[in-house]
Design a protein around this motif. Structure first.
Motif, PDB file in Angstrom:
ATOM      1  N   GLY A 132       4.871 -20.042  -7.632  1.00 20.27           N
ATOM      2  CA  GLY A 132       6.023 -19.827  -6.767  1.00 20.27           C
ATOM      3  C   GLY A 132       6.855 -18.698  -7.342  1.00 20.27           C
ATOM      4  O   GLY A 132       6.529 -18.137  -8.389  1.00 20.27           O
ATOM      5  N   ALA A 135      12.297 -18.019 -11.112  1.00 22.29           N
ATOM      6  CA  ALA A 135      13.757 -17.973 -11.102  1.00 22.29           C
ATOM      7  C   ALA A 135      14.291 -17.609 -12.482  1.00 22.29           C
ATOM      8  O   ALA A 135      15.271 -16.876 -12.595  1.00 22.29           O
ATOM      9  CB  ALA A 135      14.327 -19.315 -10.660  1.00 22.29           C
ATOM     10  N   ASN A 144      11.211 -21.630 -14.978  1.00 28.65           N
ATOM     11  CA  ASN A 144      11.760 -22.264 -13.771  1.00 28.65           C
ATOM     12  C   ASN A 144      11.334 -21.459 -12.553  1.00 28.65           C
ATOM     13  O   ASN A 144      11.325 -20.228 -12.576  1.00 28.65           O
ATOM     14  CB  ASN A 144      13.283 -22.304 -13.790  1.00 28.65           C
ATOM     15  N   TYR A 145      10.987 -22.190 -11.506  1.00 27.37           N
ATOM     16  CA  TYR A 145      10.659 -21.568 -10.224  1.00 27.37           C
ATOM     17  C   TYR A 145      11.828 -21.735  -9.273  1.00 27.37           C
ATOM     18  O   TYR A 145      12.651 -22.641  -9.436  1.00 27.37           O
ATOM     19  CB  TYR A 145       9.393 -22.210  -9.634  1.00 27.37           C
ATOM     20  N   GLY A 146      11.884 -20.890  -8.253  1.00 29.48           N
ATOM     21  CA  GLY A 146      12.954 -20.972  -7.260  1.00 29.48           C
ATOM     22  C   GLY A 146      13.035 -22.361  -6.661  1.00 29.48           C
ATOM     23  O   GLY A 146      12.024 -22.954  -6.300  1.00 29.48           O
ATOM     24  N   GLY A 147      14.248 -22.917  -6.610  1.00 28.64           N
ATOM     25  CA  GLY A 147      14.460 -24.230  -6.032  1.00 28.64           C
ATOM     26  C   GLY A 147      14.144 -25.388  -6.953  1.00 28.64           C
ATOM     27  O   GLY A 147      14.236 -26.544  -6.544  1.00 28.64           O
ATOM     28  N   ALA A 148      13.744 -25.121  -8.188  1.00 26.06           N
ATOM     29  CA  ALA A 148      13.411 -26.189  -9.132  1.00 26.06           C
ATOM     30  C   ALA A 148      14.059 -25.914 -10.490  1.00 26.06           C
ATOM     31  O   ALA A 148      13.372 -25.699 -11.481  1.00 26.06           O
ATOM     32  CB  ALA A 148      11.899 -26.322  -9.271  1.00 26.06           C
ATOM     33  N   PRO A 149      15.387 -25.912 -10.545  1.00 24.07           N
ATOM     34  CA  PRO A 149      16.055 -25.590 -11.815  1.00 24.07           C
ATOM     35  C   PRO A 149      15.915 -26.712 -12.834  1.00 24.07           C
ATOM     36  O   PRO A 149      15.823 -27.885 -12.474  1.00 24.07           O
ATOM     37  CB  PRO A 149      17.519 -25.428 -11.401  1.00 24.07           C
ATOM     38  N   ASP A 156      16.054 -32.160 -15.583  1.00 21.67           N
ATOM     39  CA  ASP A 156      16.519 -31.820 -14.241  1.00 21.67           C
ATOM     40  C   ASP A 156      18.029 -32.042 -14.206  1.00 21.67           C
ATOM     41  O   ASP A 156      18.492 -33.159 -14.460  1.00 21.67           O
ATOM     42  CB  ASP A 156      15.814 -32.720 -13.236  1.00 21.67           C
TER      43      ASP A 156
END
Length: 178
Positions: A132, A135, A144-149, A156
């Protein structure tokens, strides 16, 4: 005899990426494993959550082995276990987990066969085909990927906030009873 989650596939040409799971007793899995069943794959990672939604450090059947496993192996220095996982499967022709990244440091113990690792620097992630849009790559290598910080330790933020609220509620209840 712990119940475990076993990934199953139709035939050996099919990979295990379909994520089709079947619950079974560990002893049943071990019978198939001993018979060299190539259609079952045991993974114990991320199977259980505590009452606040945080992933448990260990899942069955690994929890029954804890008395035999040092939770702080000397080779790991001062690092603390984030998870203790087990993967078991058979393959006559070899198997690949494919290019991926793990969210925590690993201590890999191979009981039989061989394993080839190709390791890349997390800083090279922007040059790779990732799962993905990237981020952030934390200074410790956590991706980290976008939308999953997550925090750099992998926690989390939403789960940690829920846990903090739960701790606050418990402290307030304790004060009310004092």
């Amino acid at each position: 005899d712990a119940e475990v989650r076993v990934e199953v596939r139709e035939d050996t040409k099919q990979g295990f990426a379909a994520r089709r799971y079947q619950p079974m007793q560990f002893s049943q899995f071990m019978e198939g494993f001993t018979a060299r069943n190539e259609l079952w794959y045991l993974t114990t990672e991320a199977a259980c959550e505590d009452e606040q939604g945080r992933l448990e450090v260990v899942s069955p059947p690994v929890c029954s082995l804890l008395k035999d496993i040092p939770l702080v192996p000397p080779i790991m220095g001062h690092q603390i276990l984030a998870s203790l996982n087990m993967w078991m499967g058979n393959s006559r022709d070899g198997a690949s987990s494919g290019l991926h990244h793990d969210y925590h440091d690993n201590l890999y113990v191979l009981l039989r066969g061989s394993k080839h690792f190709q390791i890349y620097c997390p800083g090279d992630a922007p040059k790779m085909y990732t799962n993905g849009p990237l981020a952030r790559v934390h200074p410790n290598g956590r991706i980290n990927y976008g939308g999953a910080p997550t925090r750099a330790d992998g926690a989390d933020p939403a789960v940690m906030a829920r846990a903090a609220r739960g701790g606050l509620a418990a402290a307030e209840a304790e004060l009310e009873q004092a």
